[in-house]
Design an enzyme around this catalytic site. Structure first.
Site, PDB file in Angstrom:
ATOM      1  N   ILE A  34       0.824  -1.213   0.000  1.00 49.85           N
ATOM      2  CA  ILE A  34       0.000   0.000   0.000  1.00 49.85           C
ATOM      3  C   ILE A  34       0.865   1.273   0.000  1.00 49.85           C
ATOM      4  O   ILE A  34       0.399   2.346  -0.393  1.00 49.85           O
ATOM      5  CB  ILE A  34      -0.966  -0.025   1.217  1.00 49.85           C
ATOM      6  CG1 ILE A  34      -2.206   0.798   0.962  1.00 49.85           C
ATOM      7  CG2 ILE A  34      -0.254   0.381   2.510  1.00 49.85           C
ATOM      8  CD1 ILE A  34      -3.320   0.558   1.960  1.00 49.85           C
ATOM      9  N   ASN A  94      11.241  -8.782   7.235  1.00 50.47           N
ATOM     10  CA  ASN A  94      11.535  -8.244   8.556  1.00 50.47           C
ATOM     11  C   ASN A  94      11.004  -9.210   9.608  1.00 50.47           C
ATOM     12  O   ASN A  94       9.862  -9.675   9.510  1.00 50.47           O
ATOM     13  CB  ASN A  94      10.872  -6.869   8.713  1.00 50.47           C
ATOM     14  CG  ASN A  94      11.463  -5.854   7.761  1.00 50.47           C
ATOM     15  OD1 ASN A  94      12.661  -5.831   7.536  1.00 50.47           O
ATOM     16  ND2 ASN A  94      10.607  -5.028   7.175  1.00 50.47           N
ATOM     17  N   GLU A 102       6.339  -4.867  11.217  1.00 48.40           N
ATOM     18  CA  GLU A 102       5.145  -4.150  11.688  1.00 48.40           C
ATOM     19  C   GLU A 102       3.906  -5.032  11.672  1.00 48.40           C
ATOM     20  O   GLU A 102       3.062  -4.925  12.560  1.00 48.40           O
ATOM     21  CB  GLU A 102       4.907  -2.913  10.817  1.00 48.40           C
ATOM     22  CG  GLU A 102       5.934  -1.813  11.084  1.00 48.40           C
ATOM     23  CD  GLU A 102       5.851  -0.669  10.092  1.00 48.40           C
ATOM     24  OE1 GLU A 102       4.926  -0.645   9.271  1.00 48.40           O
ATOM     25  OE2 GLU A 102       6.752   0.185  10.136  1.00 48.40           O
ATOM     26  N   VAL A 103       3.780  -5.853  10.648  1.00 48.09           N
ATOM     27  CA  VAL A 103       2.589  -6.716  10.542  1.00 48.09           C
ATOM     28  C   VAL A 103       2.990  -8.142  10.936  1.00 48.09           C
ATOM     29  O   VAL A 103       3.843  -8.752  10.280  1.00 48.09           O
ATOM     30  CB  VAL A 103       2.016  -6.689   9.105  1.00 48.09           C
ATOM     31  CG1 VAL A 103       0.784  -7.579   9.027  1.00 48.09           C
ATOM     32  CG2 VAL A 103       1.673  -5.265   8.680  1.00 48.09           C
ATOM     33  N   HIS A 107       5.667 -12.197   5.896  1.00 45.38           N
ATOM     34  CA  HIS A 107       5.599 -11.657   4.537  1.00 45.38           C
ATOM     35  C   HIS A 107       7.004 -11.396   4.037  1.00 45.38           C
ATOM     36  O   HIS A 107       7.898 -11.049   4.803  1.00 45.38           O
ATOM     37  CB  HIS A 107       4.770 -10.369   4.477  1.00 45.38           C
ATOM     38  CG  HIS A 107       5.162  -9.323   5.487  1.00 45.38           C
ATOM     39  ND1 HIS A 107       4.789  -9.396   6.806  1.00 45.38           N
ATOM     40  CD2 HIS A 107       5.894  -8.185   5.366  1.00 45.38           C
ATOM     41  CE1 HIS A 107       5.276  -8.350   7.456  1.00 45.38           C
ATOM     42  NE2 HIS A 107       5.956  -7.594   6.604  1.00 45.38           N
ATOM     43  N   HIS A 109       8.869  -8.948   1.274  1.00 46.24           N
ATOM     44  CA  HIS A 109       8.753  -7.824   0.352  1.00 46.24           C
ATOM     45  C   HIS A 109       9.470  -8.232  -0.936  1.00 46.24           C
ATOM     46  O   HIS A 109      10.497  -8.910  -0.899  1.00 46.24           O
ATOM     47  CB  HIS A 109       9.444  -6.585   0.917  1.00 46.24           C
ATOM     48  CG  HIS A 109       8.851  -6.083   2.202  1.00 46.24           C
ATOM     49  ND1 HIS A 109       8.035  -4.973   2.256  1.00 46.24           N
ATOM     50  CD2 HIS A 109       8.956  -6.523   3.480  1.00 46.24           C
ATOM     51  CE1 HIS A 109       7.667  -4.755   3.516  1.00 46.24           C
ATOM     52  NE2 HIS A 109       8.224  -5.680   4.278  1.00 46.24           N
TER      53      HIS A 109
HETATM   54  P1  AMP Z   1       6.858  -4.821   7.726  1.00 47.62           P
HETATM   55  O1  AMP Z   1       7.443  -3.591   8.314  1.00 47.62           O
HETATM   56  O2  AMP Z   1       7.888  -5.728   7.111  1.00 47.62           O
HETATM   57  O3  AMP Z   1       5.950  -5.547   8.700  1.00 47.62           O
HETATM   58  O4  AMP Z   1       6.005  -4.340   6.490  1.00 47.62           O
HETATM   59  C1  AMP Z   1       4.621  -4.222   6.477  1.00 47.62           C
HETATM   60  C2  AMP Z   1       4.254  -3.692   5.111  1.00 47.62           C
HETATM   61  O5  AMP Z   1       2.869  -3.847   4.936  1.00 47.62           O
HETATM   62  C3  AMP Z   1       4.566  -2.210   4.903  1.00 47.62           C
HETATM   63  O6  AMP Z   1       5.438  -2.084   3.768  1.00 47.62           O
HETATM   64  C4  AMP Z   1       3.192  -1.579   4.658  1.00 47.62           C
HETATM   65  O7  AMP Z   1       3.226  -0.541   3.704  1.00 47.62           O
HETATM   66  C5  AMP Z   1       2.392  -2.773   4.167  1.00 47.62           C
HETATM   67  N1  AMP Z   1       0.958  -2.683   4.379  1.00 47.62           N
HETATM   68  C6  AMP Z   1       0.305  -2.349   5.518  1.00 47.62           C
HETATM   69  N2  AMP Z   1      -1.020  -2.416   5.335  1.00 47.62           N
HETATM   70  C7  AMP Z   1      -1.222  -2.816   4.049  1.00 47.62           C
HETATM   71  C8  AMP Z   1      -2.373  -3.071   3.253  1.00 47.62           C
HETATM   72  N3  AMP Z   1      -3.619  -2.944   3.742  1.00 47.62           N
HETATM   73  N4  AMP Z   1      -2.196  -3.469   1.976  1.00 47.62           N
HETATM   74  C9  AMP Z   1      -0.953  -3.599   1.460  1.00 47.62           C
HETATM   75  N5  AMP Z   1       0.177  -3.387   2.164  1.00 47.62           N
HETATM   76  C10 AMP Z   1       0.040  -2.992   3.438  1.00 47.62           C
END
Ligand code: AMP
Length: 121
Positions: A34, A94, A102-103, A107, A109
């Site tokens: 996003i 990460n 963060e999530v 995942h 990237h």
């Molecule tokens: P991380 O810091 O590795 O956990 O990265 C989380 C990634 O998720 C970040 O690059 C955000 O921009 C991305 N992100 C968060 N919410 C969404 C969403 N709804 N759709 C797509 N990407 C997202």
């Protein structure tokens, strides 16, 4: 740490939040980030509930692990950046606090579409 059922990627997997889908199969879902950091910035997540790579490598089945790794190349090819048809890309995952995750759903990237520069900035 337990898996958080309400993390944003769990909601995307359940179809509660939309995403710009790139690819999906039995093992993975891939969609555009996003907040893209490069010309192409995709994410790929396993369908199973895994917090990060450590959780995944410890608890996922071999089929899930193979499906995920193969999924990365399939997505890169779909995006037109894989090394067999184009000039390559970078993957990055990460992991937990010091990794800047963060999530809390595993995942990777996928960055590409241009020279993505130095490895760590
Ligand atoms: P991380 O810091 O590795 O956990 O990265 C989380 C990634 O998720 C970040 O690059 C955000 O921009 C991305 N992100 C968060 N919410 C969404 C969403 N709804 N759709 C797509 N990407 C997202």
């Amino acid at each position: 740490m337990n898996y958080d059922e309400n993390n944003i990627f769990a909601k995307i997997l359940r179809g509660e939040i939309p995403c710009k889908k790139i690819y999906e199969d039995d093992y993975v879902l891939s969609f555009h980030d996003i907040n893209p950091q490069k010309k192409i910035h995709a994410l790929i997540i396993p369908k199973g509930k895994y917090i990060n790579l450590d959780d995944f490598s410890k608890n996922a089945s071999e089929k899930e692990i193979i499906g995920f790794v193969k999924g990365i190349s399939i997505v890169a090819k779909k995006l037109g950046i894989s090394s067999d048809i184009a000039r390559g890309y970078r993957t990055l995952s990460n992991i937990s606090e010091h990794g800047g995750q963060e999530v809390p759903h595993l995942h990777f990237h996928i960055f590409g579409g241009e020279n993505v520069g130095k490895m760590v900035q």
